[in-house]
Motif scaffolding. Structure first.
Motif, PDB file in Angstrom:
ATOM      1  N   GLY A  81       0.820  -1.204   0.000  1.00 50.57           N
ATOM      2  CA  GLY A  81       0.000   0.000   0.000  1.00 50.57           C
ATOM      3  C   GLY A  81       0.853   1.252   0.000  1.00 50.57           C
ATOM      4  O   GLY A  81       2.039   1.217   0.363  1.00 50.57           O
ATOM      5  N   ALA A  82       0.255   2.360  -0.392  1.00 53.47           N
ATOM      6  CA  ALA A  82       1.007   3.614  -0.538  1.00 53.47           C
ATOM      7  C   ALA A  82       1.601   4.078   0.781  1.00 53.47           C
ATOM      8  O   ALA A  82       2.770   4.476   0.849  1.00 53.47           O
ATOM      9  N   GLU A  83       0.806   4.039   1.844  1.00 52.00           N
ATOM     10  CA  GLU A  83       1.310   4.505   3.141  1.00 52.00           C
ATOM     11  C   GLU A  83       2.406   3.577   3.668  1.00 52.00           C
ATOM     12  O   GLU A  83       3.442   4.042   4.154  1.00 52.00           O
ATOM     13  N   GLY A  84       2.187   2.276   3.540  1.00 46.10           N
ATOM     14  CA  GLY A  84       3.206   1.330   3.977  1.00 46.10           C
ATOM     15  C   GLY A  84       4.498   1.476   3.196  1.00 46.10           C
ATOM     16  O   GLY A  84       5.596   1.368   3.761  1.00 46.10           O
ATOM     17  N   TYR A  85       4.359   1.737   1.903  1.00 49.75           N
ATOM     18  CA  TYR A  85       5.538   1.925   1.065  1.00 49.75           C
ATOM     19  C   TYR A  85       6.348   3.142   1.506  1.00 49.75           C
ATOM     20  O   TYR A  85       7.583   3.086   1.590  1.00 49.75           O
ATOM     21  N   GLU A  86       5.685   4.255   1.786  1.00 58.30           N
ATOM     22  CA  GLU A  86       6.397   5.466   2.197  1.00 58.30           C
ATOM     23  C   GLU A  86       7.147   5.236   3.503  1.00 58.30           C
ATOM     24  O   GLU A  86       8.279   5.705   3.676  1.00 58.30           O
ATOM     25  N   LYS A  87       6.546   4.514   4.432  1.00 55.78           N
ATOM     26  CA  LYS A  87       7.226   4.196   5.691  1.00 55.78           C
ATOM     27  C   LYS A  87       8.417   3.277   5.447  1.00 55.78           C
ATOM     28  O   LYS A  87       9.493   3.472   6.011  1.00 55.78           O
ATOM     29  N   LEU A  88       8.198   2.276   4.607  1.00 55.70           N
ATOM     30  CA  LEU A  88       9.279   1.334   4.286  1.00 55.70           C
ATOM     31  C   LEU A  88      10.443   2.056   3.630  1.00 55.70           C
ATOM     32  O   LEU A  88      11.616   1.835   3.988  1.00 55.70           O
ATOM     33  N   LYS A  89      10.156   2.917   2.682  1.00 50.92           N
ATOM     34  CA  LYS A  89      11.196   3.651   1.975  1.00 50.92           C
ATOM     35  C   LYS A  89      11.963   4.573   2.928  1.00 50.92           C
ATOM     36  O   LYS A  89      13.203   4.644   2.883  1.00 50.92           O
ATOM     37  N   ALA A  90      11.237   5.280   3.802  1.00 45.78           N
ATOM     38  CA  ALA A  90      11.901   6.182   4.744  1.00 45.78           C
ATOM     39  C   ALA A  90      12.817   5.402   5.685  1.00 45.78           C
ATOM     40  O   ALA A  90      13.962   5.821   5.955  1.00 45.78           O
ATOM     41  N   ASN A  91      12.339   4.265   6.191  1.00 45.38           N
ATOM     42  CA  ASN A  91      13.173   3.450   7.081  1.00 45.38           C
ATOM     43  C   ASN A  91      14.397   2.913   6.362  1.00 45.38           C
ATOM     44  O   ASN A  91      15.505   2.893   6.906  1.00 45.38           O
ATOM     45  N   TYR A  92      14.186   2.468   5.128  1.00 45.29           N
ATOM     46  CA  TYR A  92      15.287   1.916   4.335  1.00 45.29           C
ATOM     47  C   TYR A  92      16.358   2.971   4.089  1.00 45.29           C
ATOM     48  O   TYR A  92      17.562   2.721   4.293  1.00 45.29           O
ATOM     49  N   GLU A  93      15.942   4.159   3.669  1.00 47.27           N
ATOM     50  CA  GLU A  93      16.910   5.208   3.348  1.00 47.27           C
ATOM     51  C   GLU A  93      17.625   5.727   4.594  1.00 47.27           C
ATOM     52  O   GLU A  93      18.752   6.220   4.508  1.00 47.27           O
ATOM     53  N   HIS A  94      16.993   5.611   5.744  1.00 44.43           N
ATOM     54  CA  HIS A  94      17.660   5.987   6.991  1.00 44.43           C
ATOM     55  C   HIS A  94      18.694   4.945   7.387  1.00 44.43           C
ATOM     56  O   HIS A  94      19.720   5.284   7.986  1.00 44.43           O
ATOM     57  N   MET A  95      18.444   3.691   7.019  1.00 43.25           N
ATOM     58  CA  MET A  95      19.278   2.586   7.477  1.00 43.25           C
ATOM     59  C   MET A  95      20.505   2.350   6.609  1.00 43.25           C
ATOM     60  O   MET A  95      21.594   2.068   7.122  1.00 43.25           O
ATOM     61  N   VAL A  96      20.373   2.444   5.276  1.00 38.87           N
ATOM     62  CA  VAL A  96      21.475   2.024   4.411  1.00 38.87           C
ATOM     63  C   VAL A  96      22.528   3.121   4.282  1.00 38.87           C
ATOM     64  O   VAL A  96      22.215   4.309   4.349  1.00 38.87           O
ATOM     65  N   PRO A  97      23.804   2.742   4.118  1.00 40.16           N
ATOM     66  CA  PRO A  97      24.886   3.729   4.071  1.00 40.16           C
ATOM     67  C   PRO A  97      24.717   4.807   3.003  1.00 40.16           C
ATOM     68  O   PRO A  97      25.066   5.962   3.233  1.00 40.16           O
ATOM     69  N   LEU A  98      24.188   4.439   1.828  1.00 39.33           N
ATOM     70  CA  LEU A  98      24.057   5.442   0.766  1.00 39.33           C
ATOM     71  C   LEU A  98      22.788   6.277   0.894  1.00 39.33           C
ATOM     72  O   LEU A  98      22.569   7.203   0.099  1.00 39.33           O
ATOM     73  N   ALA A  99      21.936   5.948   1.849  1.00 36.13           N
ATOM     74  CA  ALA A  99      20.749   6.744   2.176  1.00 36.13           C
ATOM     75  C   ALA A  99      19.815   6.956   0.984  1.00 36.13           C
ATOM     76  O   ALA A  99      19.215   8.009   0.840  1.00 36.13           O
ATOM     77  N   ARG A 100      19.696   5.929   0.128  1.00 34.77           N
ATOM     78  CA  ARG A 100      18.787   6.037  -1.008  1.00 34.77           C
ATOM     79  C   ARG A 100      18.347   4.651  -1.454  1.00 34.77           C
ATOM     80  O   ARG A 100      19.105   3.671  -1.338  1.00 34.77           O
ATOM     81  N   ALA A 101      17.118   4.575  -1.933  1.00 30.67           N
ATOM     82  CA  ALA A 101      16.633   3.375  -2.601  1.00 30.67           C
ATOM     83  C   ALA A 101      16.993   3.464  -4.079  1.00 30.67           C
ATOM     84  O   ALA A 101      17.220   4.552  -4.620  1.00 30.67           O
TER      85      ALA A 101
END
Length: 268
Positions: free
Chosen positions: A200-220
Motif C-alpha cells: 500500500g502507498a502509506e506502507g511503502y512510504e514508511k518502508l522507503k523512509a526506514n530503508y533510506e535511513h538505514m542504508v549507508p548510501l541513504a537512497r533506494a
C-alpha cells in the motif's frame, strides 16, 4: 541476420524490466518484450523502445510455462536470426512479511513463486542457451534480490526462491562458459509499483523512509539504476561471470556505527 544485437527481457512490461528493455534499445539493441498480465504497460514499453530505434517483439507469456519460454526463444531467433542476451527479470511474491504471518503461506504459495522465479528462469535459459552459445559472446543476467543473500524479504518463499536463483546463477556460469557469461543483480528496495502494490502507498512510504535511513548510501534504487547495472553486465563485464552484484545502497554491510566526531581544534 540482423546487425543489431538482440535480447529477451522477461517481465518487461513494467518496472525494472521495462527500464532494462529501454536501456538496451537506446544502446542499439533489438528487444523482445515479454509480459504476463500488464498488456497496456507492455505496449507502452514497446513504443518507447521503438522510438529509441529498436526493432521489437511483444510476446505475452508466463515463464512458468515451458511452452511459453520455448516460444519466446523461437520468436527472437526467427525475427533476428540471433540472440545475444537474456535478462531473467520476471518475478512474483506473496507479501507475508517476516513477522510470522504463516496463514498467508502454504505449499501452493511456494510452488507458484518457485515456478516463476526459479523454474521459469531455468526454462528461459534452457530455451535460449543454444542461440546464446552460437554467438560465442552471450550474456545472461538474472534479476535476483538481497532477499537471497540476507534472508529478509516479502515472504519466506520469495526469500528461498531468490537464494535458489543465486545458486543457480553459479551453476549456470560454470555450465555455459566460455561462450556465455551468467551473472545476477541483487537489488534492495526499488522505487517501483512492486512495493506500492504489495504494502500500500502509506506502507511503502514508511518502508522507503526506514530503508533510506538505514542504508549507508541513504537512497533506494530506481528501476533505471538496476537497468544500468544489468546493461554493464551484458555489455561491459567481459571478465565477469558467476557474480551476484549487490544493488542495495550498502545494506549488506550492516548498520554503520554512529561515531561521535571530536570537537574542532581551537585556533592558535
Amino acid at each position: 541476420m540482423s546487425e543489431r544485437k538482440a535480447a529477451i527481457v522477461t517481465g518487461s512490461g513494467t518496472g525494472v524490466g521495462a527500464a532494462t528493455a529501454l536501456a538496451l534499445a537506446r544502446r542499439g539493441w533489438n528487444v523482445l518484450i515479454n509480459y504476463s498480465k500488464s498488456e497496456a504497460q507492455a505496449r507502452e514499453a514497446e513504443a518507447a523502445c521503438r522510438a529509441a530505434g529498436a526493432d521489437t517483439l511483444l510476446v505475452q507469456g508466463d515463464v512458468a510455462s515451458n511452452d511459453a519460454c520455448q516460444a519466446m526463444a523461437r520468436a527472437a531467433q526467427e525475427r533476428w536470426q540471433r540472440l545475444d542476451a537474456l535478462v531473467n527479470n520476471a518475478g512474483i511474491t506473496t507479501f507475508a512479511g517476516g513477522g510470522g504471518n504463516w496463514d498467508a503461506l502454504d505449499a501452493e504459495a511456494f510452488q507458484r513463486i518457485y515456478a516463476v522465479n526459479v523454474i521459469g528462469a531455468f526454462q528461459m535459459v534452457r530455451a535460449c542457451a543454444p542461440a546464446l552459445k552460437a554467438g560465442g559472446n552471450g550474456a545472461i543476467v538474472n534479476v535476483s534480490s538481497i532477499a537471497g543473500s540476507l534472508g529478509i524479504g516479502s515472504s519466506v518463499p520469495y526469500v528461498a526462491s531468490k537464494g535458489a536463483v543465486n545458486s543457480t546463477t553459479l551453476h549456470l556460469a560454470r555450465a555455459l562458459a566460455p561462450e556465455v557469461r551468467v551473472n545476477a543483480v541483487c537489488p534492495g528496495l526499488i522505487t517501483t509499483r512492486w512495493f506500492v502494490d504489495g504494502v500500500g502507498a502509506e506502507g511503502y512510504e514508511k518502508l522507503k523512509a526506514n530503508y533510506e535511513h538505514m542504508v549507508p548510501l541513504a537512497r533506494a534504487s530506481s528501476a533505471e539504476d538496476v537497468a544500468e547495472a544489468v546493461l554493464w553486465l551484458i555489455e561491459g563485464a567481459r571478465s565477469t561471470t558467476g557474480e551476484m552484484i549487490q544493488l542495495d545502497g550498502g545494506m549488506h554491510l550492516g548498520a554503520a556505527p554512529r561515531i561521535p566526531q571530536p570537537p574542532a581544534a581551537a585556533g592558535r
